[in-house]
Design a protein around this motif. Structure first.
Motif, PDB file in Angstrom:
ATOM      1  N   SER A 110       0.856  -1.182   0.000  1.00 18.69           N
ATOM      2  CA  SER A 110       0.000   0.000   0.000  1.00 18.69           C
ATOM      3  C   SER A 110       0.898   1.239   0.000  1.00 18.69           C
ATOM      4  O   SER A 110       2.106   1.160   0.225  1.00 18.69           O
ATOM      5  CB  SER A 110      -0.892   0.005   1.237  1.00 18.69           C
ATOM      6  N   GLU A 111       0.318   2.392  -0.238  1.00 21.75           N
ATOM      7  CA  GLU A 111       1.100   3.623  -0.248  1.00 21.75           C
ATOM      8  C   GLU A 111       1.734   3.876   1.120  1.00 21.75           C
ATOM      9  O   GLU A 111       2.888   4.311   1.215  1.00 21.75           O
ATOM     10  CB  GLU A 111       0.208   4.803  -0.638  1.00 21.75           C
ATOM     11  N   ALA A 112       0.971   3.563   2.180  1.00 24.70           N
ATOM     12  CA  ALA A 112       1.515   3.762   3.531  1.00 24.70           C
ATOM     13  C   ALA A 112       2.686   2.812   3.795  1.00 24.70           C
ATOM     14  O   ALA A 112       3.694   3.194   4.404  1.00 24.70           O
ATOM     15  CB  ALA A 112       0.416   3.547   4.566  1.00 24.70           C
ATOM     16  N   GLU A 113       2.570   1.559   3.345  1.00 26.18           N
ATOM     17  CA  GLU A 113       3.646   0.586   3.541  1.00 26.18           C
ATOM     18  C   GLU A 113       4.887   0.983   2.752  1.00 26.18           C
ATOM     19  O   GLU A 113       6.017   0.847   3.235  1.00 26.18           O
ATOM     20  CB  GLU A 113       3.176  -0.801   3.108  1.00 26.18           C
ATOM     21  N   LEU A 114       4.678   1.478   1.524  1.00 25.45           N
ATOM     22  CA  LEU A 114       5.814   1.900   0.711  1.00 25.45           C
ATOM     23  C   LEU A 114       6.526   3.098   1.356  1.00 25.45           C
ATOM     24  O   LEU A 114       7.756   3.140   1.413  1.00 25.45           O
ATOM     25  CB  LEU A 114       5.340   2.265  -0.693  1.00 25.45           C
ATOM     26  N   THR A 115       5.757   4.038   1.862  1.00 26.71           N
ATOM     27  CA  THR A 115       6.345   5.192   2.540  1.00 26.71           C
ATOM     28  C   THR A 115       7.144   4.760   3.759  1.00 26.71           C
ATOM     29  O   THR A 115       8.254   5.247   4.013  1.00 26.71           O
ATOM     30  CB  THR A 115       5.247   6.181   2.953  1.00 26.71           C
ATOM     31  N   SER A 116       6.585   3.806   4.520  1.00 27.05           N
ATOM     32  CA  SER A 116       7.270   3.297   5.703  1.00 27.05           C
ATOM     33  C   SER A 116       8.571   2.590   5.317  1.00 27.05           C
ATOM     34  O   SER A 116       9.598   2.732   5.999  1.00 27.05           O
ATOM     35  CB  SER A 116       6.357   2.336   6.462  1.00 27.05           C
ATOM     36  N   LEU A 117       8.549   1.832   4.200  1.00 29.99           N
ATOM     37  CA  LEU A 117       9.739   1.120   3.747  1.00 29.99           C
ATOM     38  C   LEU A 117      10.833   2.103   3.327  1.00 29.99           C
ATOM     39  O   LEU A 117      12.006   1.941   3.698  1.00 29.99           O
ATOM     40  CB  LEU A 117       9.385   0.204   2.576  1.00 29.99           C
ATOM     41  N   ILE A 118      10.469   3.135   2.597  1.00 26.24           N
ATOM     42  CA  ILE A 118      11.453   4.127   2.155  1.00 26.24           C
ATOM     43  C   ILE A 118      12.040   4.861   3.355  1.00 26.24           C
ATOM     44  O   ILE A 118      13.250   5.103   3.423  1.00 26.24           O
ATOM     45  CB  ILE A 118      10.802   5.108   1.157  1.00 26.24           C
ATOM     46  N   ASP A 119      11.199   5.195   4.330  1.00 24.04           N
ATOM     47  CA  ASP A 119      11.694   5.865   5.542  1.00 24.04           C
ATOM     48  C   ASP A 119      12.666   4.970   6.301  1.00 24.04           C
ATOM     49  O   ASP A 119      13.692   5.438   6.814  1.00 24.04           O
ATOM     50  CB  ASP A 119      10.524   6.255   6.446  1.00 24.04           C
ATOM     51  N   ALA A 120      12.344   3.666   6.368  1.00 21.65           N
ATOM     52  CA  ALA A 120      13.227   2.728   7.070  1.00 21.65           C
ATOM     53  C   ALA A 120      14.555   2.592   6.340  1.00 21.65           C
ATOM     54  O   ALA A 120      15.620   2.508   6.966  1.00 21.65           O
ATOM     55  CB  ALA A 120      12.553   1.360   7.196  1.00 21.65           C
ATOM     56  N   CYS A 121      14.513   2.588   5.004  1.00 24.79           N
ATOM     57  CA  CYS A 121      15.748   2.499   4.220  1.00 24.79           C
ATOM     58  C   CYS A 121      16.642   3.712   4.479  1.00 24.79           C
ATOM     59  O   CYS A 121      17.864   3.586   4.598  1.00 24.79           O
ATOM     60  CB  CYS A 121      15.418   2.418   2.723  1.00 24.79           C
ATOM     61  N   ALA A 122      16.036   4.872   4.573  1.00 25.12           N
ATOM     62  CA  ALA A 122      16.812   6.103   4.771  1.00 25.12           C
ATOM     63  C   ALA A 122      17.532   6.116   6.113  1.00 25.12           C
ATOM     64  O   ALA A 122      18.497   6.863   6.294  1.00 25.12           O
ATOM     65  CB  ALA A 122      15.888   7.313   4.649  1.00 25.12           C
ATOM     66  N   ARG A 123      17.088   5.274   7.070  1.00 25.27           N
ATOM     67  CA  ARG A 123      17.673   5.291   8.412  1.00 25.27           C
ATOM     68  C   ARG A 123      18.633   4.138   8.679  1.00 25.27           C
ATOM     69  O   ARG A 123      19.102   3.986   9.807  1.00 25.27           O
ATOM     70  CB  ARG A 123      16.552   5.243   9.463  1.00 25.27           C
ATOM     71  N   ILE A 124      18.954   3.323   7.681  1.00 28.01           N
ATOM     72  CA  ILE A 124      19.699   2.095   7.979  1.00 28.01           C
ATOM     73  C   ILE A 124      21.134   2.356   8.426  1.00 28.01           C
ATOM     74  O   ILE A 124      21.704   1.560   9.159  1.00 28.01           O
ATOM     75  CB  ILE A 124      19.699   1.113   6.778  1.00 28.01           C
ATOM     76  N   SER A 125      21.763   3.443   7.963  1.00 33.46           N
ATOM     77  CA  SER A 125      23.162   3.709   8.332  1.00 33.46           C
ATOM     78  C   SER A 125      23.328   5.175   8.697  1.00 33.46           C
ATOM     79  O   SER A 125      23.778   5.973   7.866  1.00 33.46           O
ATOM     80  CB  SER A 125      24.103   3.336   7.179  1.00 33.46           C
ATOM     81  N   PRO A 126      22.981   5.559   9.938  1.00 36.41           N
ATOM     82  CA  PRO A 126      23.096   6.970  10.321  1.00 36.41           C
ATOM     83  C   PRO A 126      24.495   7.537  10.163  1.00 36.41           C
ATOM     84  O   PRO A 126      24.660   8.718   9.866  1.00 36.41           O
ATOM     85  CB  PRO A 126      22.662   6.956  11.797  1.00 36.41           C
ATOM     86  N   SER A 127      25.529   6.699  10.335  1.00 35.41           N
ATOM     87  CA  SER A 127      26.905   7.186  10.224  1.00 35.41           C
ATOM     88  C   SER A 127      27.354   7.350   8.780  1.00 35.41           C
ATOM     89  O   SER A 127      28.368   8.002   8.514  1.00 35.41           O
ATOM     90  CB  SER A 127      27.862   6.238  10.950  1.00 35.41           C
ATOM     91  N   ILE A 128      26.618   6.720   7.844  1.00 37.04           N
ATOM     92  CA  ILE A 128      26.944   6.837   6.413  1.00 37.04           C
ATOM     93  C   ILE A 128      25.657   7.240   5.694  1.00 37.04           C
ATOM     94  O   ILE A 128      24.962   6.404   5.109  1.00 37.04           O
ATOM     95  CB  ILE A 128      27.491   5.509   5.839  1.00 37.04           C
ATOM     96  N   PRO A 129      25.294   8.506   5.732  1.00 37.99           N
ATOM     97  CA  PRO A 129      23.990   8.939   5.203  1.00 37.99           C
ATOM     98  C   PRO A 129      23.749   8.563   3.748  1.00 37.99           C
ATOM     99  O   PRO A 129      22.608   8.267   3.367  1.00 37.99           O
ATOM    100  CB  PRO A 129      24.040  10.464   5.379  1.00 37.99           C
ATOM    101  N   VAL A 130      24.813   8.546   2.932  1.00 41.43           N
ATOM    102  CA  VAL A 130      24.609   8.271   1.515  1.00 41.43           C
ATOM    103  C   VAL A 130      24.103   6.844   1.288  1.00 41.43           C
ATOM    104  O   VAL A 130      23.404   6.576   0.314  1.00 41.43           O
ATOM    105  CB  VAL A 130      25.921   8.511   0.724  1.00 41.43           C
ATOM    106  N   ARG A 131      24.427   5.934   2.202  1.00 33.42           N
ATOM    107  CA  ARG A 131      23.950   4.552   2.040  1.00 33.42           C
ATOM    108  C   ARG A 131      22.434   4.485   2.187  1.00 33.42           C
ATOM    109  O   ARG A 131      21.743   3.856   1.378  1.00 33.42           O
ATOM    110  CB  ARG A 131      24.620   3.638   3.061  1.00 33.42           C
TER     111      ARG A 131
END
Length: 236
Positions: A110-131
């Protein structure tokens, strides 16, 4: 290492080189054959190549039944090649494993699930933001364009027209190139990622559009590892 394992390693590499010379990509199949050689080395098996050995190797992996069919099929054709050099090599049965024709239903987010997935991806490596930015942008592109993951990681910088919002996907199914227009929001997201990527890696190591945390082209394995990290439960 046994003499048979050394013989098997040599012939596997010759067979892989032969398939490449005939124009086959033969990437996953080569991985299967090399895994088979390592399996024989660990088991200290001293030959010859038997049906039991092939079956044991195929069954040593967990996963869907069809994956066992695929691995066994790779070995069956390799055994035919191997028999030229070792007459003791046994012929593998074509239908050693039943193939399942069941097609699993697609999982549509769903759109909400996709948004949640993208947000989770953006947070996977706080020390390496580009990842995290790479993963988030890549997932957004997959969702908005319908491209395959292999096509996305294969994009070069020159394949992404950020001015007109068009992607050039090279050598896809049936070895054809095609142009894929993207939505203006996707175009803007790709442009934002390109700027962050270039700021992190001002001197590119290769022409890949999506980069790993080391500045190399993001590989299919790197993408899978990123997904695995997203799925890990977070500690409180």
């Amino acid at each position: 290492m046994t003499a048979f394992a050394r013989f098997l390693r040599e012939k596997a590499e010759c067979y892989i080189e032969l398939r490449h010379s005939l124009g086959y990509a033969f990437c996953k199949q080569a991985g299967t054959l090399r895994a088979f050689v390592r399996y024989v080395e660990r088991a200290q098996f001293d030959g010859p190549a038997t049906r039991t050995l092939a079956l044991d190797f195929a069954l040593s992996f967990s996963g869907a039944a069809n994956s066992r069919v695929t691995r066994h099929g790779v070995l069956r054709r390799f055994y035919e090649y191997l028999a030229v050099y070792d007459a003791r090599t046994e012929v593998l049965e074509r239908r050693a494993f039943p193939r399942s024709r069941a097609i699993p239903p697609p999982r549509i987010l769903s759109e909400a699930e996709l948004t949640s997935l993208i947000d989770a991806c953006a947070r996977i490596s706080p020390s390496i933001p580009v990842r995290g930015r790479t993963m988030a942008t890549l997932i957004g592109l997959l969702a908005s364009s319908g491209l395959r993951s292999g096509e996305v990681v294969g994009l070069d910088r020159s394949d992404v027209d950020l001015t007109n919002g068009v992607l050039l996907v090279r050598k896809t199914k049936f070895r054809k190139d095609r142009l894929v227009p993207v939505h203006t929001t996707t175009q803007a997201a790709l442009g934002c990622y390109a700027r962050e990527r270039d700021a992190a890696f001002p001197i590119p190591k290769d022409q890949g559009f999506f980069l790993s945390s080391r500045g190399n082209r993001l590989s299919a394995t790197g993408l899978q590892n990123g997904f695995a990290e997203v799925r890990k439960p977070r500690r409180l």
